[in-house]
Scaffold this motif. Structure first.
Motif, mmCIF file in Angstrom:
data_model
loop_
_atom_site.group_PDB
_atom_site.id
_atom_site.type_symbol
_atom_site.label_atom_id
_atom_site.label_comp_id
_atom_site.label_asym_id
_atom_site.label_seq_id
_atom_site.Cartn_x
_atom_site.Cartn_y
_atom_site.Cartn_z
ATOM 1 N N ARG A 1 15.520 64.561 3.370
ATOM 2 C CA ARG A 1 16.745 64.107 2.742
ATOM 3 C C ARG A 1 17.354 63.024 3.607
ATOM 4 O O ARG A 1 17.157 62.995 4.825
ATOM 5 C CB ARG A 1 17.719 65.237 2.491
ATOM 6 C CG ARG A 1 18.214 65.931 3.708
ATOM 7 C CD ARG A 1 19.061 67.135 3.329
ATOM 8 N NE ARG A 1 19.394 67.853 4.529
ATOM 9 C CZ ARG A 1 20.600 68.277 4.829
ATOM 10 N NH1 ARG A 1 21.580 68.078 4.003
ATOM 11 N NH2 ARG A 1 20.818 68.919 5.941
ATOM 12 N N ILE A 2 18.093 62.154 2.971
ATOM 13 C CA ILE A 2 18.773 61.081 3.679
ATOM 14 C C ILE A 2 20.251 61.442 3.736
ATOM 15 O O ILE A 2 20.848 61.785 2.721
ATOM 16 C CB ILE A 2 18.593 59.737 2.946
ATOM 17 C CG1 ILE A 2 17.114 59.350 2.924
ATOM 18 C CG2 ILE A 2 19.434 58.654 3.596
ATOM 19 C CD1 ILE A 2 16.822 58.101 2.123
ATOM 20 N N VAL A 3 20.809 61.400 4.926
ATOM 21 C CA VAL A 3 22.238 61.644 5.091
ATOM 22 C C VAL A 3 22.836 60.506 5.903
ATOM 23 O O VAL A 3 22.151 59.875 6.709
ATOM 24 C CB VAL A 3 22.542 62.992 5.777
ATOM 25 C CG1 VAL A 3 22.176 64.163 4.898
ATOM 26 C CG2 VAL A 3 21.845 63.101 7.103
ATOM 27 N N ASP A 4 24.108 60.248 5.677
ATOM 28 C CA ASP A 4 24.787 59.213 6.430
ATOM 29 C C ASP A 4 24.767 59.542 7.919
ATOM 30 O O ASP A 4 24.837 60.712 8.308
ATOM 31 C CB ASP A 4 26.233 59.069 5.963
ATOM 32 C CG ASP A 4 26.326 58.503 4.556
ATOM 33 O OD1 ASP A 4 25.375 57.803 4.144
ATOM 34 O OD2 ASP A 4 27.336 58.756 3.885
ATOM 35 N N GLU A 5 24.671 58.533 8.736
ATOM 36 C CA GLU A 5 24.606 58.722 10.183
ATOM 37 C C GLU A 5 25.805 59.505 10.709
ATOM 38 O O GLU A 5 25.679 60.345 11.577
ATOM 39 C CB GLU A 5 24.536 57.359 10.871
ATOM 40 C CG GLU A 5 24.438 57.426 12.370
ATOM 41 C CD GLU A 5 24.335 56.058 13.016
ATOM 42 O OE1 GLU A 5 24.199 56.019 14.248
ATOM 43 O OE2 GLU A 5 24.398 55.041 12.318
ATOM 44 N N ASN A 6 26.965 59.222 10.158
ATOM 45 C CA ASN A 6 28.181 59.887 10.610
ATOM 46 C C ASN A 6 28.615 60.997 9.650
ATOM 47 O O ASN A 6 29.795 61.336 9.590
ATOM 48 C CB ASN A 6 29.309 58.870 10.765
ATOM 49 C CG ASN A 6 28.991 57.857 11.833
ATOM 50 O OD1 ASN A 6 28.420 58.189 12.864
ATOM 51 N ND2 ASN A 6 29.318 56.601 11.590
ATOM 52 N N ALA A 7 27.676 61.550 8.918
ATOM 53 C CA ALA A 7 28.005 62.569 7.933
ATOM 54 C C ALA A 7 28.580 63.815 8.599
ATOM 55 O O ALA A 7 28.180 64.189 9.696
ATOM 56 C CB ALA A 7 26.761 62.951 7.136
ATOM 57 N N VAL A 8 29.517 64.418 7.920
ATOM 58 C CA VAL A 8 30.099 65.669 8.364
ATOM 59 C C VAL A 8 29.794 66.686 7.280
ATOM 60 O O VAL A 8 30.018 66.430 6.107
ATOM 61 C CB VAL A 8 31.621 65.546 8.558
ATOM 62 C CG1 VAL A 8 32.236 66.889 8.908
ATOM 63 C CG2 VAL A 8 31.938 64.512 9.630
ATOM 64 N N CYS A 9 29.250 67.809 7.667
ATOM 65 C CA CYS A 9 28.944 68.856 6.703
ATOM 66 C C CYS A 9 30.239 69.330 6.063
ATOM 67 O O CYS A 9 31.213 69.608 6.766
ATOM 68 C CB CYS A 9 28.228 70.021 7.394
ATOM 69 S SG CYS A 9 27.858 71.379 6.278
ATOM 70 N N ASP A 10 30.253 69.410 4.735
ATOM 71 C CA ASP A 10 31.484 69.811 4.064
ATOM 72 C C ASP A 10 31.763 71.305 4.182
ATOM 73 O O ASP A 10 32.752 71.800 3.669
ATOM 74 C CB ASP A 10 31.498 69.373 2.605
ATOM 75 C CG ASP A 10 30.330 69.913 1.810
ATOM 76 O OD1 ASP A 10 29.521 70.675 2.359
ATOM 77 O OD2 ASP A 10 30.234 69.569 0.627
ATOM 78 N N THR A 11 30.903 72.024 4.886
ATOM 79 C CA THR A 11 31.184 73.437 5.129
ATOM 80 C C THR A 11 31.313 73.738 6.619
ATOM 81 O O THR A 11 31.328 74.889 7.021
ATOM 82 C CB THR A 11 30.076 74.334 4.533
ATOM 83 O OG1 THR A 11 28.827 73.999 5.143
ATOM 84 C CG2 THR A 11 29.991 74.194 3.033
ATOM 85 N N ASP A 12 31.420 72.672 7.443
ATOM 86 C CA ASP A 12 31.499 72.870 8.892
ATOM 87 C C ASP A 12 32.561 73.895 9.283
ATOM 88 O O ASP A 12 32.321 74.772 10.088
ATOM 89 C CB ASP A 12 31.803 71.545 9.605
ATOM 90 C CG ASP A 12 30.561 70.701 9.792
ATOM 91 O OD1 ASP A 12 29.456 71.218 9.559
ATOM 92 O OD2 ASP A 12 30.699 69.531 10.160
ATOM 93 N N ASP A 13 33.744 73.753 8.742
ATOM 94 C CA ASP A 13 34.842 74.615 9.136
ATOM 95 C C ASP A 13 35.215 75.628 8.064
ATOM 96 O O ASP A 13 36.235 76.302 8.175
ATOM 97 C CB ASP A 13 36.065 73.766 9.481
ATOM 98 C CG ASP A 13 35.807 72.860 10.681
ATOM 99 O OD1 ASP A 13 35.124 73.318 11.607
ATOM 100 O OD2 ASP A 13 36.274 71.719 10.680
ATOM 101 N N ALA A 14 34.406 75.743 7.007
ATOM 102 C CA ALA A 14 34.764 76.615 5.890
ATOM 103 C C ALA A 14 34.884 78.069 6.311
ATOM 104 O O ALA A 14 35.859 78.739 5.953
ATOM 105 C CB ALA A 14 33.750 76.472 4.755
ATOM 106 N N SER A 15 33.941 78.565 7.067
ATOM 107 C CA SER A 15 33.999 79.971 7.488
ATOM 108 C C SER A 15 35.229 80.237 8.336
ATOM 109 O O SER A 15 35.916 81.253 8.155
ATOM 110 C CB SER A 15 32.745 80.355 8.269
ATOM 111 O OG SER A 15 31.610 80.231 7.456
ATOM 112 N N LEU A 16 35.508 79.329 9.253
ATOM 113 C CA LEU A 16 36.685 79.476 10.104
ATOM 114 C C LEU A 16 37.965 79.400 9.270
ATOM 115 O O LEU A 16 38.891 80.202 9.464
ATOM 116 C CB LEU A 16 36.694 78.408 11.190
ATOM 117 C CG LEU A 16 37.865 78.438 12.167
ATOM 118 C CD1 LEU A 16 37.936 79.784 12.887
ATOM 119 C CD2 LEU A 16 37.744 77.300 13.161
ATOM 120 N N LEU A 17 38.017 78.469 8.343
ATOM 121 C CA LEU A 17 39.182 78.324 7.477
ATOM 122 C C LEU A 17 39.428 79.593 6.662
ATOM 123 O O LEU A 17 40.554 80.109 6.607
ATOM 124 C CB LEU A 17 38.983 77.128 6.543
ATOM 125 C CG LEU A 17 40.036 76.897 5.462
ATOM 126 C CD1 LEU A 17 41.403 76.635 6.077
ATOM 127 C CD2 LEU A 17 39.614 75.727 4.583
#
Length: 136
Positions: free
Chosen positions: A62-78
């Motif tokens: 898969r291709i992802v942007d170099e500066n991509a941030v996972c949209d679930t990075d902080d979901a569990s913590l939130l």
């Protein structure tokens, strides 16, 4: 060619050909199997970033942007932080007892808004997955 067809559906045949800096006749040749050069593939990626999705997926990549941030990075913590606030608000010793009062709800507002934004994004992604693809 699925990606090319998708780009044509999205942009229109003439506009996609213009983005590739080729004629619609040359674009038709590509649609019948003439392999475009890397310069054309590069221009196609600029015009419609999804043109290689099927090829990339078939390769297990898969291709992802170099500066991509996972949209679930902080979901569990939130979710955990909001759950703690809810547990505190529903505790019998809280200001409202088992009922959540306005001060407790206002104290959760920021977390609720963040979660609402995250879940709205997830629902949008689900809608995109479920949307039927049209082929020209």
């Amino acid at each position: 060619m699925e990606g090319w067809t998708r780009a044509i559906t999205k942009l229109g045949k003439g506009k996609f050909a213009d983005a590739l800096e080729i004629s619609t006749v040359a674009l038709d040749k590509q649609l019948t199997g003439s392999m475009p050069g890397f310069d054309i593939i590069d221009k196609a990626m600029d015009a419609c970033p999804t043109v290689l999705d099927e090829y990339i997926r078939a390769k297990g990549k898969r291709i992802v942007d170099e500066n991509a941030v996972c949209d679930t990075d902080d979901a569990s913590l939130l979710i955990a932080r909001l759950l703690v606030k809810l547990q505190e608000a529903e505790h019998p010793d809280s200001p409202g007892g088992r009922n959540i009062v306005h001060s407790e709800l206002l104290g959760m507002e920021s977390l609720i808004r963040q979660l609402n934004g995250a879940t709205s994004n997830w629902l949008h992604q689900i809608e995109q997955i479920r949307r039927p693809r049209s082929v020209a």
